[in-house]
Design a protein around this motif. Sequence first.
Motif, short mmCIF file in Angstrom:
data_model
loop_
_atom_site.label_atom_id
_atom_site.label_comp_id
_atom_site.label_asym_id
_atom_site.label_seq_id
_atom_site.Cartn_x
_atom_site.Cartn_y
_atom_site.Cartn_z
N ALA A 1 0.83 -1.10 0.12
CA ALA A 1 0.02 0.20 -0.18
C ALA A 1 0.97 1.35 0.02
CB ALA A 1 -1.06 -0.19 1.24
N HIS A 2 0.29 2.34 -0.87
CA HIS A 2 0.96 3.52 -0.54
C HIS A 2 -0.05 4.80 -0.42
CE1 HIS A 2 4.88 2.22 -2.38
NE2 HIS A 2 4.05 1.30 -3.08
N PRO A 3 0.52 5.69 -0.02
CA PRO A 3 -0.44 6.73 0.29
C PRO A 3 -1.51 6.97 -0.62
CG PRO A 3 1.84 7.63 1.04
CD PRO A 3 1.80 6.23 0.07
N GLU A 4 -1.34 6.87 -2.02
CA GLU A 4 -2.58 7.25 -2.84
C GLU A 4 -3.47 6.23 -2.65
OE1 GLU A 4 0.92 6.97 -3.46
OE2 GLU A 4 1.25 5.77 -5.22
N ASP A 5 -3.14 5.02 -2.22
CA ASP A 5 -4.35 4.16 -1.86
C ASP A 5 -5.20 4.24 -0.77
OD1 ASP A 5 -1.78 1.68 -2.70
OD2 ASP A 5 -3.16 2.46 -3.79
N SER A 6 -5.02 5.29 -0.08
CA SER A 6 -5.60 5.81 0.93
C SER A 6 -7.25 6.05 0.47
CB SER A 6 -5.13 7.02 1.85
OG SER A 6 -3.91 6.90 2.39
N SER A 7 -8.14 5.76 0.97
CA SER A 7 -9.60 5.73 0.74
C SER A 7 -10.55 5.06 1.49
CB SER A 7 -9.68 5.26 -0.73
OG SER A 7 -10.83 5.63 -1.45
N PHE A 8 -11.72 5.18 1.04
CA PHE A 8 -12.88 4.55 1.74
C PHE A 8 -13.28 3.30 0.93
CE2 PHE A 8 -15.59 4.09 4.98
CZ PHE A 8 -16.95 4.39 4.51
N TYR A 9 -13.17 2.16 1.26
CA TYR A 9 -13.41 0.80 0.56
C TYR A 9 -14.75 0.40 1.04
CZ TYR A 9 -8.55 1.36 -1.22
OH TYR A 9 -7.54 1.78 -1.78
N ILE A 10 -15.61 0.30 0.01
CA ILE A 10 -17.08 -0.28 0.42
C ILE A 10 -17.21 -1.53 -0.45
CG2 ILE A 10 -19.40 0.08 0.84
CD1 ILE A 10 -18.64 3.09 0.46
N CYS A 11 -17.71 -2.52 0.37
CA CYS A 11 -18.17 -3.92 -0.52
C CYS A 11 -19.65 -3.84 -0.49
CB CYS A 11 -17.69 -4.99 0.17
SG CYS A 11 -18.26 -5.50 1.77
N SER A 12 -20.21 -4.87 -1.48
CA SER A 12 -21.54 -4.99 -1.41
C SER A 12 -21.87 -6.39 -1.75
CB SER A 12 -22.21 -4.30 -2.43
OG SER A 12 -22.06 -4.44 -3.94
N GLY A 13 -23.06 -6.86 -1.44
CA GLY A 13 -23.45 -8.31 -1.85
C GLY A 13 -25.02 -8.26 -2.66
N ARG A 14 -24.82 -9.06 -3.70
CA ARG A 14 -25.94 -8.79 -4.62
C ARG A 14 -27.08 -10.23 -4.20
NH1 ARG A 14 -26.98 -11.30 -9.77
NH2 ARG A 14 -28.52 -9.96 -10.90
N ILE A 15 -28.29 -9.61 -4.09
CA ILE A 15 -29.36 -10.65 -3.94
C ILE A 15 -29.91 -10.86 -5.11
CG2 ILE A 15 -31.43 -11.14 -3.17
CD1 ILE A 15 -30.84 -9.79 -0.32
N THR A 16 -29.69 -11.95 -5.85
CA THR A 16 -29.95 -12.07 -7.31
C THR A 16 -31.49 -11.93 -7.69
OG1 THR A 16 -28.20 -13.80 -7.18
CG2 THR A 16 -29.54 -13.97 -9.05
N SER A 17 -32.21 -12.37 -6.87
CA SER A 17 -33.76 -12.50 -6.99
C SER A 17 -34.29 -11.12 -7.23
CB SER A 17 -34.38 -13.33 -5.87
OG SER A 17 -34.35 -12.73 -4.61
N THR A 18 -33.55 -10.02 -6.55
CA THR A 18 -34.23 -8.67 -6.65
C THR A 18 -33.10 -7.89 -7.22
OG1 THR A 18 -33.25 -8.19 -4.51
CG2 THR A 18 -35.47 -8.88 -4.45
#
Lengths: 115, 109
Positions: free
Chosen positions: A84-101
């Motif tokens: 990692a380097h300073p430029e990688d500093s950020s807010f990382y967000i994940c999501s899960g997908r529900i297929t049916s909707t």
Amino acid sequence: GAVVSQHPSRVICKSGTSVKIECRSLDFQATTMFWYRQFPKQSLMLMATSNEGSKATYEQGVEKDKFLINHASLTLSTLTVTSAHPEDSSFYICSGRITSTDTQYFGPGTRLTVL
Amino acid sequence: TQLLEQSPQFLSIQEGENLTVYCNSSSVFSSLQWYRQEPGEGPVLLVTVVTGGEVKKLKRLTFQFGDARKDSSLHITAAQPGDTGLYLCAGAQDYKLSFGAGTTVTVRA
């Protein structure tokens, strides 16, 4: 609604080290999970699509060797930021997908600060 | 260039007033989702609209999906300070979401 957790919520590391972020779907199975990053005052930008049991698909401009993604089970995906380097500093967000909707549910995010 | 153009970027209104946020694109989406995000947190799903022309109401929030599934709007009636936040629209294509730039809404008491 469906619940997604992330760990850790905040991490500070030194330049050159690697950081692993976990994303878990707590009450549903997510065949597909997604990883985003968000810079201050900006919207979410998709980094990669994580598919259970197969290789991740990366968006244009995202280095797959730098951002390693593993989706070993239907409820867990991990993102490892390597060297990692300073430029990688950020807010990382994940999501899960529900297929049916065809709906994505997001985790609370991980604030990464690289010194 | 963003796939979804969201407007306005900022909106500051007095408590009790109404507001509308727009989300426009030249692309067709299989569904469109609206989220609200607080600082330092992940986006929270408000609604998913799937059918062209669909209108969904959640208390004081009304969501509309355009007939051609290219645009959407979010209308808040009698806004309250608790409605303050960043509102994001996101269109789904091939299971991926493309986000608008967001609208920062501030409701003054």
